[in-house]
Enzyme design. Structure first.
Site, PDB file in Angstrom:
ATOM      1  CD  GLU A 168      -0.654 -42.835  69.171  1.00 57.64           C
ATOM      2  OE1 GLU A 168      -0.711 -44.026  68.879  1.00 57.64           O
ATOM      3  OE2 GLU A 168      -0.051 -41.995  68.476  1.00 57.64           O
ATOM      4  CB  CYS A 211      -0.350 -32.378  69.388  1.00 54.88           C
ATOM      5  SG  CYS A 211      -1.496 -32.967  68.162  1.00 54.88           S
ATOM      6  CB  CYS A 250      -6.828 -39.067  58.983  1.00 51.51           C
ATOM      7  SG  CYS A 250      -6.606 -38.904  60.762  1.00 51.51           S
ATOM      8  CB  CYS A 294     -10.313 -37.762  56.876  1.00 52.54           C
ATOM      9  SG  CYS A 294     -11.381 -36.445  57.491  1.00 52.54           S
ATOM     10  CB  CYS A 304     -11.647 -39.803  64.462  1.00 57.70           C
ATOM     11  SG  CYS A 304     -12.360 -38.287  63.763  1.00 57.70           S
ATOM     12  CB  CYS A 318      -0.034 -34.079  60.974  1.00 53.04           C
ATOM     13  SG  CYS A 318       0.599 -32.626  61.764  1.00 53.04           S
TER      14      CYS A 318
HETATM   15  N1  SAH Z   1     -10.220 -33.881  63.686  1.00 55.21           N
HETATM   16  C1  SAH Z   1      -9.562 -32.612  63.738  1.00 55.21           C
HETATM   17  C2  SAH Z   1      -8.244 -32.616  64.508  1.00 55.21           C
HETATM   18  C3  SAH Z   1      -7.233 -33.739  64.329  1.00 55.21           C
HETATM   19  S1  SAH Z   1      -6.207 -33.946  62.924  1.00 55.21           S
HETATM   20  C4  SAH Z   1      -9.343 -32.069  62.361  1.00 55.21           C
HETATM   21  O1  SAH Z   1      -9.595 -32.779  61.412  1.00 55.21           O
HETATM   22  O2  SAH Z   1      -8.970 -30.906  62.242  1.00 55.21           O
HETATM   23  C5  SAH Z   1      -5.028 -32.706  62.785  1.00 55.21           C
HETATM   24  C6  SAH Z   1      -4.662 -32.418  61.320  1.00 55.21           C
HETATM   25  O3  SAH Z   1      -3.899 -33.470  60.692  1.00 55.21           O
HETATM   26  C7  SAH Z   1      -5.885 -32.237  60.445  1.00 55.21           C
HETATM   27  O4  SAH Z   1      -5.704 -31.103  59.663  1.00 55.21           O
HETATM   28  C8  SAH Z   1      -5.880 -33.488  59.599  1.00 55.21           C
HETATM   29  O5  SAH Z   1      -6.595 -33.332  58.404  1.00 55.21           O
HETATM   30  C9  SAH Z   1      -4.395 -33.671  59.381  1.00 55.21           C
HETATM   31  N2  SAH Z   1      -4.033 -35.003  58.894  1.00 55.21           N
HETATM   32  C10 SAH Z   1      -4.707 -36.153  59.023  1.00 55.21           C
HETATM   33  N3  SAH Z   1      -4.052 -37.162  58.431  1.00 55.21           N
HETATM   34  C11 SAH Z   1      -2.922 -36.631  57.927  1.00 55.21           C
HETATM   35  C12 SAH Z   1      -1.818 -37.180  57.214  1.00 55.21           C
HETATM   36  N4  SAH Z   1      -1.756 -38.466  56.946  1.00 55.21           N
HETATM   37  N5  SAH Z   1      -0.823 -36.337  56.849  1.00 55.21           N
HETATM   38  C13 SAH Z   1      -0.865 -35.028  57.157  1.00 55.21           C
HETATM   39  N6  SAH Z   1      -1.872 -34.462  57.834  1.00 55.21           N
HETATM   40  C14 SAH Z   1      -2.900 -35.250  58.211  1.00 55.21           C
END
Ligand code: SAH
Length: 348
Positions: free
Chosen positions: A88, A101, A115, A112, A108, A332
């Site tokens: 996406e 973005c 996410c 985490c 991935c 995000c």
């Molecule tokens: N893998 C990279 C880039 C992608 S995520 C990274 O981790 O930086 C972009 C951002 O969204 C990251 O800061 C991630 O931690 C955050 N993110 C992931 N899941 C989220 C959620 N459910 N709510 C808000 N932010 C989230």
């Protein structure tokens, strides 16, 4: 690996155009990256060559869904790649700037828990052509809306520092071919220390964003499992080196999770961490967006504001990020191409 339209760099394109007059390369390059045209539409190039390029260099992205929200200001694209994987891209139009973005991987591996992409697991790295095409398409779309795309953030699906070589080639293309300033390119990482070191050696001073979410190793081990391999001390050292080398802006992403990392003690700990490493970082606060695989909710607005105010009073720059695209699963951490496409009505 399939070669697609936006895979070859300028030298590789020159090789593809061997036998053509020299000025052809400039014409085709400008056609693709300045006019943002498809090969068939590069009108100053002979038809036979246009047809050859179109057939030898297919595009990489097939649109599955293009969904618009926020009154037309957020556009989410769901793409299918040649092997059936899906990724996406999100285009965001603000009054003063346009940002895209982009995804750097299908899925991935960083796992985490909060996410959606992490919940779905890893499929594969994206190629440079697949990354660049996301930006070209978004820039073209923005132009049709009489706007100019100027910012790229690697905050879509995937961990860009796990796919550093392709990400860097894409950065060079954004800068050298599309003409975007390095100041307007941001790589966000979960904190892969070797990737940050590698980036420190690269010539262009792009912005670095680190998804911090916790300022002590115990909590960060839980929220961002790769922290067990690259704990906070090593991560902060790598950030300090990056800053010293580039003089660029460093930001920390902090998804506020209710009663997990949004207490006064968390803000104080974060301020202490910044002080200890003398990191003039900017903290981006965002209430956690709900995802199917994580039961905990985001902090309520009052708590978000309190957390921000406390950070600021402790001398840490912090802003609350507006939440874009929530209603189309484009916010995000919500990007998860494996999910069935749900049509939702916008909240009243
Ligand atoms: N893998 C990279 C880039 C992608 S995520 C990274 O981790 O930086 C972009 C951002 O969204 C990251 O800061 C991630 O931690 C955050 N993110 C992931 N899941 C989220 C959620 N459910 N709510 C808000 N932010 C989230």
């Amino acid at each position: 690996m399939t070669t697609t339209l936006y895979t070859p760099d300028r030298d590789e394109f020159a090789a593809l155009l061997e036998g053509e007059p020299r000025y052809r390369l400039d014409q085709v390059w400008a056609g693709l990256y300045t006019q943002l045209a498809a090969p068939e539409q590069i009108s100053n190039v002979p038809k036979a060559l246009r047809e050859r390029l179109a057939s030898e260099l297919p595009t990489a992205l097939t649109q599955v869904v293009r969904r618009v929200s926020d009154g037309g200001d957020t556009v989410k694209y769901l793409w299918e790649l040649h092997d059936g994987s899906r990724v996406e891209t999100v285009l965001m139009l603000y009054p003063d700037r346009v940002t895209v973005c982009v995804s750097s991987q299908a899925g991935c591996a960083m796992a985490c828990g909060f996410c959606a992409t992490g919940q779905a697991g890893f499929t594969r790295h994206l190629t440079v052509g697949e990354i660049v095409e996301q930006v070209v398409v978004a820039a073209r779309d923005a132009r049709q809306m009489d706007r100019r795309l100027a910012n790229v953030v690697f905050m879509g699906m995937g961990e860009p520092m796990a796919n550093e070589a392709a990400v860097w080639s894409a950065v060079e293309r954004f800068h050298g071919a599309i003409g975007l300033s390095a100041r307007h390119l941001t790589i966000s990482t979960v904190g892969l220390v070797p990737g940050i070191h590698k980036l420190t050696e690269r010539p262009l001073p792009v912005n670095l964003a680190v998804s911090l979410h916790a300022a002590n190793d115990t909590l960060r081990d839980e929220l961002v499992p790769i922290n067990k391999r690259y704990p906070l001390d090593a991560l902060m050292d790598a950030c300090a080196q990056y800053l010293a080398a580039k003089g660029r802006r460093l930001s920390f992403e902090w998804a506020l999770i209710a009663d997990v990392n949004d207490r006064a003690s968390d803000a104080k700990e974060l301020a202490r961490l910044c002080r200890r490493f003398r990191l003039p970082a900017h903290v981006n606060l965002i209430p956690l967006n709900p995802t199917p695989g994580y039961p905990t909710v985001g902090s309520p607005p009052a708590r978000v504001q309190e957390f921000r105010d406390l950070l600021v009073s402790l001398g840490v720059n912090a802003t609350v990020r507006r939440n874009r695209g929530t209603d189309i699963d484009a916010a995000c951490g919500q990007l998860a191409a494996g999910q069935p496409v749900t049509l939702r009505t916008r909240p009243a």
